[in-house]
Write an enzyme that holds these catalytic residues in place. Structure first.
Site, PDB file in Angstrom:
ATOM      1  N   HIS A  80      37.829  36.057  40.033  1.00  0.00           N
ATOM      2  CA  HIS A  80      38.973  36.339  40.546  1.00  0.00           C
ATOM      3  C   HIS A  80      38.991  37.808  40.774  1.00  0.00           C
ATOM      4  CE1 HIS A  80      43.644  36.814  40.917  1.00  0.00           C
ATOM      5  NE2 HIS A  80      43.242  37.396  39.951  1.00  0.00           N
ATOM      6  N   CYS A 101      49.145  35.160  42.020  1.00  0.00           N
ATOM      7  CA  CYS A 101      48.034  34.741  42.392  1.00  0.00           C
ATOM      8  C   CYS A 101      47.639  33.432  42.020  1.00  0.00           C
ATOM      9  CB  CYS A 101      46.974  36.235  42.184  1.00  0.00           C
ATOM     10  SG  CYS A 101      48.021  37.440  42.350  1.00  0.00           S
ATOM     11  N   LYS A 161      36.752  38.948  46.655  1.00  0.00           N
ATOM     12  CA  LYS A 161      37.404  40.008  46.907  1.00  0.00           C
ATOM     13  C   LYS A 161      37.470  41.243  48.188  1.00  0.00           C
ATOM     14  CE  LYS A 161      41.352  37.671  44.376  1.00  0.00           C
ATOM     15  NZ  LYS A 161      40.883  36.797  43.629  1.00  0.00           N
ATOM     16  N   GLU A 208      37.925  39.214  32.887  1.00  0.00           N
ATOM     17  CA  GLU A 208      37.210  38.401  32.845  1.00  0.00           C
ATOM     18  C   GLU A 208      36.302  38.290  32.741  1.00  0.00           C
ATOM     19  OE1 GLU A 208      37.309  35.769  37.176  1.00  0.00           O
ATOM     20  OE2 GLU A 208      37.693  37.690  37.170  1.00  0.00           O
ATOM     21  N   HIS A 259      42.488  40.877  48.450  1.00  0.00           N
ATOM     22  CA  HIS A 259      43.263  39.951  47.701  1.00  0.00           C
ATOM     23  C   HIS A 259      44.460  39.088  48.503  1.00  0.00           C
ATOM     24  CE1 HIS A 259      44.678  37.770  44.362  1.00  0.00           C
ATOM     25  NE2 HIS A 259      45.158  38.687  43.112  1.00  0.00           N
ATOM     26  N   PHE A 315      50.494  37.262  37.858  1.00  0.00           N
ATOM     27  CA  PHE A 315      51.417  37.959  36.991  1.00  0.00           C
ATOM     28  C   PHE A 315      52.378  37.115  36.443  1.00  0.00           C
ATOM     29  CE2 PHE A 315      51.510  41.872  40.408  1.00  0.00           C
ATOM     30  CZ  PHE A 315      50.492  42.422  40.078  1.00  0.00           C
TER      31      PHE A 315
END
Length: 417
Positions: free
Chosen positions: A305, A165, A337, A316, A342, A403
Site C-alpha cells: 500500500h 482505498c 505510489k 505496513e 495515490h 479509511f
C-alpha cells in the site's frame, strides 16, 4: 465443491504516468514520477499545490462532446481503460453469453467533481434549485459499472465496491469469487477515481494527509523514506478482465496470470489511522495466503500500500514482518505510489496491473524518491529503492488499505496449465 480457476486475460490503464498499459509499465520500470503542479484549478491558496494528474486525456475526443458532458471524470476514466482492456482481451461479446459476463467496479468517492460543481452553482444562485438533470446519475459511485455494462451489453452481476482505498481490490476479490463459484464466466473489474479538484485537495489538506513538498513535487511521494510527509493525490483508472479458465481457453484467449486468492479484514481501530501494530494489515495478508493455499515462503514480491505517510508506512512494514517472518528478507517490496501517487479507490486496480506485469516480465518496479534511510526499518528488507530489479517472480501479492480500517489483499501467480 471444487473451485473453478480464474485467469487474467485483459488489461487497461489510464494513469498519471501513462495512458495505456505499455506506457504505464514503461514509466514504472524507469522510475518516472507523475507528480507536478496542478493544472486543473487555481491552487494559489492551497497548502498542497501539486498532484499526480492524468495527462493528455481528451474526454470529448474519446466520447464526443455531448456524451462527455453527461459523465463525471471518474466514469470517463473507467470507460477509457476498459476499452483498452476489452481490446487487449480480444473479446467479441456478440459470440459470448453476455448474461454471464458482469462488471464489478471500485471507487472510493465517485463523482466528486460533479457534486462540487453543482453545489457551488447552487450556492452562487438566489436559492432557486437549478440543478443539472444529470447531477445524481453523474455523481453516484455505482454509475461507472452501469455505463460499462450499457456500452457492451453485459447483463451479469453489476455493482460497485466502496471501501475507500481498498475499493478496487475488493472489486477484484468479488469478481474472483463469483467466477470460481461458477456464477459467471467473465468480469470486467477494476476501479477509477477523480478527486483532483478543490474539494478533494482541500479536504485531504484539512486532514493533514497530503505532502506539502511544494518546492519539489516530483520527489514528494517518498514511501519508507525518513522525510516522508504525506501522500500525493493521484487519479485515473485500471481495468482487469478476469475470466474462468475453461471459458478463456475455449475462446483462445491469451493469459497473463492466474488469480489465486484474496483476503479481507478490518482494523476495528480508528476512522483514518491504521492499527499501530499493523494488526488488520497482517490479518489480511494471512487471509489471502490461506485463501490461495499458499505459505508466506511462496511469495516473491509484495506491491505494498505504501502511501508515504509518517504513520502508515511503519504499520505496513510491521504487518509484513508479522505475516512473512524471516521470509521478508527473501522478497522484494515496492510502492508504485511513489510514481503514480495515490489513486484512492483506483489504487488497487492499477497496482494489481503493475503486479501482474512484474510477474510476466520478471521485473520489480522500484520505490523511487528514496534519499534517507529511516532507522525504524530493518536495513535488510529489500524495498527496491530507486531502481527496478530483475528477479524470478512466480507469485505476487498486492495490498490495499482504506479509511475506516478496510483492508484487502490479492494474489496472482504465473499461469500453468
Amino acid at each position: 465443491m471444487e473451485f473453478k480457476r480464474v485467469v487474467v486475460t485483459g488489461l487497461g490503464a489510464l494513469t498519471p504516468i501513462g495512458n495505456t498499459v505499455p506506457e504505464y509499465w514503461n514509466s514504472l520500470i524507469n522510475g518516472v514520477s507523475g507528480a507536478a503542479f496542478i493544472k486543473s484549478f487555481d491552487v494559489e491558496k492551497f497548502k498542497t499545490k501539486f498532484a499526480c494528474e492524468v495527462k493528455g486525456f481528451d474526454a470529448e475526443g474519446f466520447l464526443g462532446r455531448k456524451e462527455a458532458r453527461k459523465l463525471d471524470p471518474f466514469v470517463q476514466y473507467a470507460l477509457f481503460s476498459t476499452e483498452e482492456a476489452v481490446k487487449d482481451a480480444g473479446v467479441d461479446f456478440d459470440k459470448l453469453d453476455t448474461s454471464r459476463i458482469g462488471v464489478i467496479w471500485g471507487s472510493g468517492i465517485g463523482g466528486l467533481k460533479t457534486f462540487l460543481d453543482e453545489v457551488v452553482n447552487f450556492a452562487k444562485g438566489d436559492g432557486t434549485p437549478k440543478f443539472n438533470p444529470f447531477f445524481i446519475p453523474k455523481m453516484i459511485a455505482d454509475i461507472a459499472p452501469g455505463h460499462i455494462s450499457i456500452k457492451y451489453g453485459l447483463r451479469g452481476p453489476n455493482f460497485t465496491t466502496v471501501s475507500a482505498c481498498a475499493s478496487s481490490n475488493n472489486s477484484l476479490i468479488d469478481a474472483f469469487n463469483y467466477l470460481r463459484l461458477g456464477k459467471a464466466n467473465m468480469f470486467i473489474t477494476g476501479g477509477s477515481e477523480a478527486i483532483i479538484n478543490e474539494a478533494g485537495i482541500g479536504g485531504f489538506n484539512a486532514m493533514h494527509a497530503l505532502s506539502t513538498r511544494n518546492d519539489d513535487p516530483t520527489t514528494a511521494s517518498r514511501p519508507f523514506d525518513l522525510d516522508r510527509d504525506g501522500f500525493v493525490a493521484g487519479e485515473g483508472a485500471g481495468t482487469i478482465i478476469l475470466e474462468e479458465l475453461e471459458h478463456a481457453l475455449k475462446r483462445g484467449a491469451k493469459i497473463y496470470a492466474e488469480m489465486v486468492g484474496g483476503g479481507m479484514s478490518a482494523d476495528a481501530y480508528h476512522m483514518t489511522a491504521p492499527h499501530p501494530d499493523g494488526l488488520g494489515a497482517s490479518l489480511v495478508m494471512k487471509a489471502a495466503l490461506e485463501d490461495a493455499g499458499l505459505q508466506p515462503s511462496d511469495i516473491d514480491y509484495v506491491n505494498v500500500h505504501g502511501t508515504s505517510t509518517p504513520i502508515g508506512d511503519p504499520q505496513e512494514v510491521k504487518a509484513i514482518t508479522d505475516a512473512f517472518g524471516d521470509h521478508i528478507y527473501n522478497i522484494n517490496i515496492s510502492s508504485t505510489k511513489s510514481m503514480t501517487g495515490h489513486l484512492l479507490g483506483a489504487a488497487g486496480a492499477v497496482e494489481a496491473i503493475a503486479s501482474i506485469l512484474a510477474l510476466q516480465h520478471g521485473i520489480v518496479p522500484p520505490t523511487i524518491n528514496h534519499f534517507t534511510d529511516d532507522p525504524a526499518f530493518d536495513p535488510k528488507i529489500n524495498f527496491t529503492f530507486n531502481t527496478a530489479q530483475k528477479r524470478e517472480i512466480n507469485i505476487v501479492q498486492s495490498n490495499g488499505f482504506g479509511f475506516g480500517g478496510h483492508n484487502a489483499s490479492v494474489i496472482f501467480k504465473k499461469y500453468q496449465q
